[in-house]
Design a protein around this motif. Structure first.
Motif, short mmCIF file in Angstrom:
data_model
loop_
_atom_site.label_atom_id
_atom_site.label_comp_id
_atom_site.label_asym_id
_atom_site.label_seq_id
_atom_site.Cartn_x
_atom_site.Cartn_y
_atom_site.Cartn_z
N LEU A 1 -49.41 19.05 40.87
CA LEU A 1 -48.05 19.24 41.40
C LEU A 1 -47.32 17.91 41.57
O LEU A 1 -46.14 17.79 41.22
CB LEU A 1 -48.13 19.98 42.74
CG LEU A 1 -48.55 21.44 42.69
CD1 LEU A 1 -48.86 21.95 44.09
CD2 LEU A 1 -47.47 22.30 42.04
N LEU A 2 -48.02 16.91 42.10
CA LEU A 2 -47.38 15.62 42.34
C LEU A 2 -47.01 14.93 41.04
O LEU A 2 -45.99 14.22 40.97
CB LEU A 2 -48.31 14.73 43.17
CG LEU A 2 -48.50 15.18 44.62
CD1 LEU A 2 -49.66 14.42 45.27
CD2 LEU A 2 -47.22 15.00 45.43
N ALA A 3 -47.81 15.13 40.00
CA ALA A 3 -47.53 14.47 38.72
C ALA A 3 -46.25 14.99 38.09
O ALA A 3 -45.58 14.25 37.33
CB ALA A 3 -48.70 14.67 37.76
N ARG A 4 -45.88 16.23 38.38
CA ARG A 4 -44.68 16.82 37.77
C ARG A 4 -43.79 17.49 38.82
O ARG A 4 -43.25 18.57 38.60
CB ARG A 4 -45.08 17.81 36.68
CG ARG A 4 -45.60 17.13 35.40
CD ARG A 4 -45.85 18.16 34.30
NE ARG A 4 -46.06 17.52 33.02
CZ ARG A 4 -47.24 17.09 32.56
NH1 ARG A 4 -48.32 17.22 33.32
NH2 ARG A 4 -47.32 16.54 31.36
N LEU A 5 -43.61 16.82 39.94
CA LEU A 5 -42.73 17.35 40.99
C LEU A 5 -41.33 17.63 40.47
O LEU A 5 -40.65 18.53 40.96
CB LEU A 5 -42.63 16.34 42.14
CG LEU A 5 -43.69 16.39 43.23
CD1 LEU A 5 -43.49 15.21 44.17
CD2 LEU A 5 -43.64 17.70 43.99
N SER A 6 -40.90 16.85 39.49
CA SER A 6 -39.54 17.01 38.97
C SER A 6 -39.32 18.40 38.38
O SER A 6 -38.17 18.83 38.23
CB SER A 6 -39.23 15.94 37.93
OG SER A 6 -40.24 15.87 36.96
N LEU A 7 -40.39 19.13 38.05
CA LEU A 7 -40.23 20.49 37.57
C LEU A 7 -39.42 21.33 38.55
O LEU A 7 -38.62 22.19 38.15
CB LEU A 7 -41.62 21.13 37.38
CG LEU A 7 -41.65 22.65 37.16
CD1 LEU A 7 -41.02 23.01 35.83
CD2 LEU A 7 -43.07 23.19 37.25
N PHE A 8 -39.58 21.08 39.85
CA PHE A 8 -38.98 21.95 40.85
C PHE A 8 -37.47 21.77 40.98
O PHE A 8 -36.80 22.61 41.59
CB PHE A 8 -39.73 21.80 42.19
CG PHE A 8 -41.15 22.24 42.07
CD1 PHE A 8 -41.47 23.58 42.08
CD2 PHE A 8 -42.17 21.33 41.85
CE1 PHE A 8 -42.78 24.02 41.90
CE2 PHE A 8 -43.48 21.74 41.67
CZ PHE A 8 -43.79 23.09 41.70
N HIS A 9 -36.93 20.72 40.36
CA HIS A 9 -35.46 20.63 40.27
C HIS A 9 -34.90 21.77 39.43
O HIS A 9 -33.73 22.12 39.55
CB HIS A 9 -35.06 19.28 39.66
CG HIS A 9 -35.42 18.11 40.52
ND1 HIS A 9 -34.98 17.98 41.82
CD2 HIS A 9 -36.17 17.01 40.28
CE1 HIS A 9 -35.44 16.85 42.34
NE2 HIS A 9 -36.18 16.25 41.43
N ASN A 10 -35.73 22.35 38.58
CA ASN A 10 -35.30 23.46 37.73
C ASN A 10 -34.87 24.67 38.54
O ASN A 10 -34.19 25.56 38.02
CB ASN A 10 -36.43 23.86 36.78
CG ASN A 10 -36.02 24.91 35.77
OD1 ASN A 10 -35.07 24.71 35.04
ND2 ASN A 10 -36.72 26.03 35.75
N LEU A 11 -35.24 24.73 39.82
CA LEU A 11 -34.85 25.85 40.67
C LEU A 11 -33.41 25.73 41.16
O LEU A 11 -32.89 26.65 41.78
CB LEU A 11 -35.81 25.97 41.86
CG LEU A 11 -37.27 26.27 41.48
CD1 LEU A 11 -38.18 26.14 42.68
CD2 LEU A 11 -37.38 27.66 40.86
N GLY A 12 -32.78 24.57 40.90
CA GLY A 12 -31.40 24.40 41.29
C GLY A 12 -31.20 24.19 42.78
O GLY A 12 -30.08 24.36 43.29
N CYS A 13 -32.26 23.83 43.49
CA CYS A 13 -32.22 23.61 44.93
C CYS A 13 -32.65 22.18 45.24
O CYS A 13 -33.27 21.52 44.41
CB CYS A 13 -33.18 24.55 45.65
SG CYS A 13 -32.86 26.30 45.41
N ALA A 14 -32.34 21.73 46.44
CA ALA A 14 -32.92 20.48 46.92
C ALA A 14 -34.43 20.67 47.07
O ALA A 14 -34.92 21.79 47.26
CB ALA A 14 -32.31 20.10 48.26
#
Length: 308
Positions: A229-242
């Motif tokens: 999860l930490l290696a690709r945290l940027s994936l969660f920007h895909n949810l359009g939320c902070a």
């Protein structure tokens, strides 16, 4: 360039123009203010546990006087907001009765407001009545480690109060979540779970700009899951939320960093916080506010070439 992830496939790198305008905006558009805070730079959420049994600081700040003193310290150290919790969610913790959780948290929040503490305050709870009491006492936002899954009434409370909310992923409850956590694909499983909870929140009347997501590092996850999860945290920007990251003093920090005692995990926690900041995390939930604020100031200065 953009990295594309799909189940059963190796990650692929695509040119940015492979995305639609909507997809680019979802990933990278500036997020609106949340709980009154601008999200143009990483913000610090200071942890204030008013519990007798939290894994790191249980019993240290329960009671209005001690909680108020620690809140003042965190404010002076640079916390942008406070996160107050009255139920430990450490592995193996048992559920606290609603009445007890309210008695621990609502009076502390009211006392902080009466004393002039103006920082945004989030209530760290899974239970709608606790959130309702905290918001009535002066809390600003709700931080729900179950992503409003534990208590179906939570969405109604958050929507009715027009409160900002953090939706965090967890697998199982605190009693059993670390027994044998398993995923088909931890990144995409967590992403898709949060996507479903964000959609449910919107249906309940909570707009996306009031929602912050948290992948739930350490909650129903092994060390390998946490690192993925930490290696690709940027994936969660895909949810359009902070996006919020809460890894402070977690067990995996101690195991990797060789620090058995939670209070000795500050350096490792700061390292993880900086890794999150480098991937655009908007909020860092931490115990060690002063150290994280200093590290972020230096990280930002080195990154931008300008002193704050």
């Amino acid at each position: 360039m953009v990295e594309y992830l799909a189940r059963g496939e190796a990650p692929r790198t695509l040119p940015l123009d492979a995305l639609t305008d909507e997809e680019r905006a979802r990933l990278s558009a500036p997020r609106p203010r949340w709980a009154g805070l601008g999200l143009d730079r990483p913000r610090i959420m200071g942890i204030l546990n008013v519990t007798p049994d939290s894994f790191s600081d249980g019993g240290a700040f329960d009671g209005a006087d001690r909680a108020q003193a620690h809140a003042r310290v965190m404010q002076a150290d640079g916390a942008a907001m406070l996160d107050i919790g009255g139920e430990s969610t450490r592995p193996g913790a048992v559920t606290v009765p609603v009445e007890d959780e309210i008695a621990r948290t609502a009076p502390v929040i009211a006392a902080l407001r009466a004393a002039g503490v103006a920082l945004p305050i989030s209530i760290d709870t899974r239970k709608a009545p606790v959130a309702e009491a905290a918001l009535a006492a002066g809390a600003t936002a709700v931080n729900d480690v179950s992503a409003m899954h534990y208590d179906p009434a939570m969405a109604e409370v958050v929507a009715a109060r027009a409160a900002p909310v953090v939706l965090m992923h967890t697998q199982g409850g605190p009693e059993t979540m670390q027994d044998d956590p398993r995923y088909d694909d931890v990144l995409l499983d967590v992403h898709d779970h949060l996507a479903a909870q964000v959609a449910a929140a919107e249906v309940a009347g909570i707009p996306r700009d009031r929602i912050m997501v948290d992948p739930g590092v350490g909650f129903g996850k092994t060390v390998a899951h946490n690192l993925a999860l930490l290696a690709r945290l940027s994936l969660f920007h895909n949810l359009g939320c902070a996006v919020l990251l809460g890894a402070s003093r977690k067990g995996f920090v101690g195991r990797i960093g060789g620090a058995a005692e939670p209070r000795a995990r500050m350096p490792g926690s700061v390292a993880v916080a900086l890794a999150g900041a480098a991937q655009g995390v908007h909020m860092l939930r931490v115990h060690d506010v002063a150290e994280t604020v200093q590290a972020l100031a230096l990280w930002q200065a080195v990154t931008t070439g300008e002193a704050p």
